[in-house]
Design a protein around this motif. Structure first.
Motif, PDB file in Angstrom:
ATOM      1  N   UNK A 174      -2.108 -37.147 -15.022  1.00 28.18           N
ATOM      2  CA  UNK A 174      -1.066 -37.144 -16.025  1.00 28.18           C
ATOM      3  C   UNK A 174      -0.336 -35.850 -16.472  1.00 28.18           C
ATOM      4  N   UNK A 175      -1.304 -34.698 -16.501  1.00 28.41           N
ATOM      5  CA  UNK A 175      -0.839 -33.324 -16.587  1.00 28.41           C
ATOM      6  C   UNK A 175       0.116 -33.095 -15.443  1.00 28.41           C
ATOM      7  N   UNK A 176      -0.216 -33.235 -14.302  1.00 24.94           N
ATOM      8  CA  UNK A 176       0.536 -32.775 -13.094  1.00 24.94           C
ATOM      9  C   UNK A 176       1.762 -33.679 -13.129  1.00 24.94           C
ATOM     10  N   UNK A 177       1.752 -34.809 -13.361  1.00 27.38           N
ATOM     11  CA  UNK A 177       3.296 -35.792 -13.956  1.00 27.38           C
ATOM     12  C   UNK A 177       3.995 -35.023 -14.877  1.00 27.38           C
ATOM     13  N   UNK A 178       3.443 -34.521 -15.915  1.00 26.65           N
ATOM     14  CA  UNK A 178       4.018 -33.921 -17.231  1.00 26.65           C
ATOM     15  C   UNK A 178       4.718 -32.549 -16.663  1.00 26.65           C
ATOM     16  N   UNK A 179       3.954 -31.899 -15.759  1.00 30.92           N
ATOM     17  CA  UNK A 179       4.572 -30.506 -15.391  1.00 30.92           C
ATOM     18  C   UNK A 179       5.769 -30.822 -14.494  1.00 30.92           C
ATOM     19  N   UNK A 180       5.593 -31.748 -13.572  1.00 21.97           N
ATOM     20  CA  UNK A 180       6.634 -31.836 -12.550  1.00 21.97           C
ATOM     21  C   UNK A 180       7.835 -32.454 -13.114  1.00 21.97           C
ATOM     22  N   UNK A 181       7.815 -33.119 -14.221  1.00 23.32           N
ATOM     23  CA  UNK A 181       8.931 -33.905 -15.066  1.00 23.32           C
ATOM     24  C   UNK A 181       9.778 -32.510 -15.730  1.00 23.32           C
ATOM     25  N   UNK A 182       8.772 -31.929 -16.274  1.00 25.75           N
ATOM     26  CA  UNK A 182       9.363 -30.396 -17.044  1.00 25.75           C
ATOM     27  C   UNK A 182      10.049 -29.635 -16.019  1.00 25.75           C
ATOM     28  N   UNK A 183       9.506 -29.330 -14.901  1.00 24.05           N
ATOM     29  CA  UNK A 183      10.292 -28.544 -13.850  1.00 24.05           C
ATOM     30  C   UNK A 183      11.386 -29.265 -13.408  1.00 24.05           C
ATOM     31  N   UNK A 184      11.638 -30.444 -13.302  1.00 20.19           N
ATOM     32  CA  UNK A 184      12.694 -31.172 -12.757  1.00 20.19           C
ATOM     33  C   UNK A 184      13.608 -31.145 -13.972  1.00 20.19           C
ATOM     34  N   UNK A 185      13.348 -31.119 -15.104  1.00 27.20           N
ATOM     35  CA  UNK A 185      14.356 -31.283 -16.384  1.00 27.20           C
ATOM     36  C   UNK A 185      15.053 -29.717 -16.308  1.00 27.20           C
ATOM     37  N   UNK A 186      14.042 -28.639 -15.972  1.00 26.04           N
ATOM     38  CA  UNK A 186      14.523 -27.186 -16.053  1.00 26.04           C
ATOM     39  C   UNK A 186      15.546 -26.937 -14.877  1.00 26.04           C
ATOM     40  N   UNK A 187      15.179 -27.611 -13.935  1.00 32.29           N
ATOM     41  CA  UNK A 187      16.186 -27.339 -12.667  1.00 32.29           C
ATOM     42  C   UNK A 187      17.480 -27.861 -12.826  1.00 32.29           C
ATOM     43  N   UNK A 188      17.435 -29.308 -13.495  1.00 25.93           N
ATOM     44  CA  UNK A 188      18.849 -29.966 -13.903  1.00 25.93           C
ATOM     45  C   UNK A 188      19.393 -28.968 -15.114  1.00 25.93           C
TER      46      UNK A 188
END
Length: 76
Positions: free
Chosen positions: A44-58
């Motif tokens: 769950x932590x990895x999923x949250x971090x990846x989604x935050x990173x993708x949002x940052x890139x966008x």
């Protein structure tokens, strides 16, 4: 997540009882449950971090587009 039916779970319980015995079986079940819980938390932590990173890139891509448009508008 796993497609485990009643008979498979019953087989695993009987096998665990035969292999570990009635004294060690409850502690083994608790240890397995702790491991599964920690694995779920890490996932769950990895999923949250990846989604935050993708949002940052966008957001960075949108910022670059806005800067390019503003530069183009200033040049005109």
């Amino acid at each position: 997540m796993f497609d485990i039916g009643f008979w498979e779970m019953l087989f695993c319980a009987v096998l665990g009882l035969v292999v570990l015995g009635p004294e060690k079986l409850p502690s083994a079940i608790r240890s397995a449950a702790k491991f599964i819980k920690s694995a779920k938390n890490i996932a769950a932590q990895m999923t949250d971090e990846l989604s935050k990173e993708l949002d940052t890139k966008a957001v960075e891509k949108q910022l670059i587009k806005v800067k390019q448009q503003a530069t183009k508008d200033l040049m005109d």
